[in-house]
Design a protein around this motif. Structure first.
Motif, mmCIF file in Angstrom:
data_model
loop_
_atom_site.group_PDB
_atom_site.id
_atom_site.type_symbol
_atom_site.label_atom_id
_atom_site.label_comp_id
_atom_site.label_asym_id
_atom_site.label_seq_id
_atom_site.Cartn_x
_atom_site.Cartn_y
_atom_site.Cartn_z
ATOM 1 N N GLU A 1 41.944 -2.990 -68.062
ATOM 2 C CA GLU A 1 42.040 -1.588 -67.358
ATOM 3 C C GLU A 1 41.445 -1.966 -65.977
ATOM 4 O OE1 GLU A 1 39.253 2.063 -67.515
ATOM 5 O OE2 GLU A 1 40.889 2.142 -69.075
ATOM 6 N N VAL A 2 42.302 -1.619 -64.848
ATOM 7 C CA VAL A 2 41.701 -2.005 -63.759
ATOM 8 C C VAL A 2 40.691 -1.137 -62.972
ATOM 9 C CG1 VAL A 2 42.747 -1.560 -61.107
ATOM 10 C CG2 VAL A 2 44.241 -2.522 -62.868
ATOM 11 N N ASN A 3 39.720 -1.837 -62.388
ATOM 12 C CA ASN A 3 38.533 -1.376 -61.904
ATOM 13 C C ASN A 3 38.780 -0.902 -60.432
ATOM 14 O OD1 ASN A 3 37.067 -4.051 -63.756
ATOM 15 N ND2 ASN A 3 37.121 -1.682 -64.495
ATOM 16 N N SER A 4 39.138 -1.952 -59.816
ATOM 17 C CA SER A 4 39.664 -1.458 -58.374
ATOM 18 C C SER A 4 40.701 -2.481 -57.796
ATOM 19 C CB SER A 4 38.177 -1.668 -57.620
ATOM 20 O OG SER A 4 37.788 -3.184 -57.725
ATOM 21 N N VAL A 5 41.213 -2.340 -56.658
ATOM 22 C CA VAL A 5 42.161 -3.074 -56.013
ATOM 23 C C VAL A 5 41.724 -3.157 -54.564
ATOM 24 C CG1 VAL A 5 44.312 -3.124 -55.055
ATOM 25 C CG2 VAL A 5 44.095 -2.266 -57.372
ATOM 26 N N GLU A 6 41.266 -4.320 -54.074
ATOM 27 C CA GLU A 6 40.712 -4.636 -52.727
ATOM 28 C C GLU A 6 41.318 -5.371 -51.919
ATOM 29 O OE1 GLU A 6 36.292 -5.298 -53.347
ATOM 30 O OE2 GLU A 6 36.467 -4.127 -55.385
ATOM 31 N N ARG A 7 41.159 -5.434 -50.624
ATOM 32 C CA ARG A 7 41.851 -6.343 -49.661
ATOM 33 C C ARG A 7 40.658 -7.186 -48.841
ATOM 34 N NH1 ARG A 7 46.218 -4.227 -45.640
ATOM 35 N NH2 ARG A 7 44.409 -3.399 -44.304
ATOM 36 N N TYR A 8 40.680 -8.309 -48.830
ATOM 37 C CA TYR A 8 40.025 -9.304 -47.904
ATOM 38 C C TYR A 8 40.611 -10.387 -47.212
ATOM 39 C CZ TYR A 8 36.885 -7.836 -51.800
ATOM 40 O OH TYR A 8 36.062 -7.233 -52.792
ATOM 41 N N LYS A 9 39.954 -10.342 -45.942
ATOM 42 C CA LYS A 9 40.453 -11.355 -45.045
ATOM 43 C C LYS A 9 40.441 -12.667 -45.552
ATOM 44 C CE LYS A 9 41.381 -8.601 -41.495
ATOM 45 N NZ LYS A 9 42.734 -8.274 -41.073
ATOM 46 N N LYS A 10 41.217 -13.588 -45.717
ATOM 47 C CA LYS A 10 41.197 -14.971 -46.406
ATOM 48 C C LYS A 10 40.010 -15.573 -45.970
ATOM 49 C CE LYS A 10 46.132 -15.189 -47.160
ATOM 50 N NZ LYS A 10 47.620 -15.854 -46.825
ATOM 51 N N ALA A 11 39.592 -15.317 -44.779
ATOM 52 C CA ALA A 11 38.389 -16.260 -44.321
ATOM 53 C C ALA A 11 37.129 -15.408 -44.538
ATOM 54 C CB ALA A 11 38.505 -16.165 -42.685
ATOM 55 N N ASP A 12 37.414 -14.246 -45.052
ATOM 56 C CA ASP A 12 35.918 -13.616 -45.519
ATOM 57 C C ASP A 12 36.008 -13.162 -46.759
ATOM 58 O OD1 ASP A 12 33.436 -12.386 -45.216
ATOM 59 O OD2 ASP A 12 34.122 -10.525 -44.150
ATOM 60 N N GLN A 13 36.045 -13.755 -47.892
ATOM 61 C CA GLN A 13 36.228 -13.522 -49.268
ATOM 62 C C GLN A 13 34.999 -13.404 -50.039
ATOM 63 O OE1 GLN A 13 40.044 -14.243 -51.418
ATOM 64 N NE2 GLN A 13 40.248 -15.774 -49.864
ATOM 65 N N PRO A 14 34.521 -12.770 -50.973
ATOM 66 C CA PRO A 14 33.428 -12.727 -51.593
ATOM 67 C C PRO A 14 33.621 -13.467 -53.049
ATOM 68 C CG PRO A 14 34.593 -10.489 -52.398
ATOM 69 C CD PRO A 14 35.277 -11.354 -51.229
ATOM 70 N N ILE A 15 33.307 -14.924 -52.781
ATOM 71 C CA ILE A 15 33.708 -15.763 -53.836
ATOM 72 C C ILE A 15 32.916 -15.622 -55.075
ATOM 73 C CG2 ILE A 15 33.754 -18.307 -54.313
ATOM 74 C CD1 ILE A 15 35.635 -17.572 -52.168
ATOM 75 N N ASP A 16 31.775 -15.428 -55.138
ATOM 76 C CA ASP A 16 30.903 -15.068 -56.382
ATOM 77 C C ASP A 16 31.704 -14.029 -57.032
ATOM 78 O OD1 ASP A 16 29.588 -17.244 -55.918
ATOM 79 O OD2 ASP A 16 27.825 -16.344 -55.418
ATOM 80 N N LYS A 17 31.806 -12.778 -56.312
ATOM 81 C CA LYS A 17 32.345 -11.587 -56.872
ATOM 82 C C LYS A 17 33.956 -12.064 -57.578
ATOM 83 C CE LYS A 17 33.895 -7.014 -56.110
ATOM 84 N NZ LYS A 17 33.846 -5.725 -55.062
ATOM 85 N N ILE A 18 34.667 -12.739 -57.109
ATOM 86 C CA ILE A 18 36.109 -12.793 -57.471
ATOM 87 C C ILE A 18 35.949 -13.882 -58.605
ATOM 88 C CG2 ILE A 18 38.150 -13.747 -56.756
ATOM 89 C CD1 ILE A 18 37.446 -12.910 -53.950
ATOM 90 N N TYR A 19 35.257 -15.225 -58.439
ATOM 91 C CA TYR A 19 35.403 -16.082 -59.402
ATOM 92 C C TYR A 19 34.207 -16.224 -60.233
ATOM 93 C CZ TYR A 19 39.237 -17.147 -56.188
ATOM 94 O OH TYR A 19 40.151 -17.064 -55.351
ATOM 95 N N ALA A 20 33.055 -15.922 -60.283
ATOM 96 C CA ALA A 20 31.782 -16.256 -60.807
ATOM 97 C C ALA A 20 31.086 -15.287 -61.376
ATOM 98 C CB ALA A 20 30.903 -16.989 -59.720
#
Length: 200
Positions: free
Chosen positions: A142-161
């Motif tokens: 189930e989708v929680n959210s849809v977010e947009r980030y600049k490629k140079a400013d991504q929350p790496i931990d939130k996305i991958y960890a």
């Protein structure tokens, strides 16, 4: 990762250079899985099985999934142009339904028109995403959210960890199109959580 109007290479970095050290550190610890996962909560947890198909009913997406790895620059590979209407599962991430974030990437467009994740930004919270796995089971997210980030400013931990539960990340390009080696300046990322495990 659409870069359909480019004259150069169409591969796009999904992970910004500033986040590569964090990303590499995760990989060096034996992949994305933590040493000790938390006990199951009120959600299913599935055994490992590679994804073979993705369905997003609200976008009328029903497409094959194949494996992708790391590119030479340390970014996640994207599907080849010959498979631009397929999703790529990052093989160093959990399989869909395991603890942690399974990562699927796809093009937004090519020179010839829309690709698999062209309308990904239109997905709404509460929408379902089904991933069919090689063992004939289906991981339903189930989708929680849809977010947009600049490629140079991504929350790496939130996305991958984030290993709080089985999860899914769908990633494509978006935002302004710059061309050249940049392509689109943003990434569109769908965050979703596993809510059901069933047979296909």
């Amino acid at each position: 990762m659409g870069k359909g109007r480019l004259s150069g290479p169409l591969a796009v970095m999904l992970i910004a250079v500033g986040g590569l050290a964090t990303f590499a550190g995760i990989l060096q610890k034996g992949g994305f899985g933590p040493d000790d996962v938390p006990p199951p909560g009120r959600f299913p947890v599935m055994e490992p099985s590679r994804p073979v198909e993705i369905r997003i009913p609200s976008l009328k997406v029903d497409a094959p999934v194949h494996d992708v790895g790391l590119a030479d620059d340390g970014s996640i590979e994207v599907p080849s142009l010959g498979r631009h209407n397929q999703a790529g599962w990052f093989e160093n991430s959990p399989t869909p339904g395991q603890y942690g974030p399974a990562v699927l990437v796809g093009h937004a467009d090519t020179r010839t028109g829309p690709s698999i994740f062209h309308d990904l930004a239109k997905v709404r919270p509460g929408a379902r995403v089904e991933v069919v796995r090689r063992d004939d089971s289906v991981a339903v997210f189930e989708v929680n959210s849809v977010e947009r980030y600049k490629k140079a400013d991504q929350p790496i931990d939130k996305i991958y960890a984030d290993f709080s539960r089985p999860a899914l990340r769908l990633i494509t390009c978006g935002g302004e199109f710059k061309g050249g080696s940049t392509g689109y300046v943003d990434n569109i990322i769908v965050f979703a959580s596993l809510v059901e495990a069933r047979d296909d």
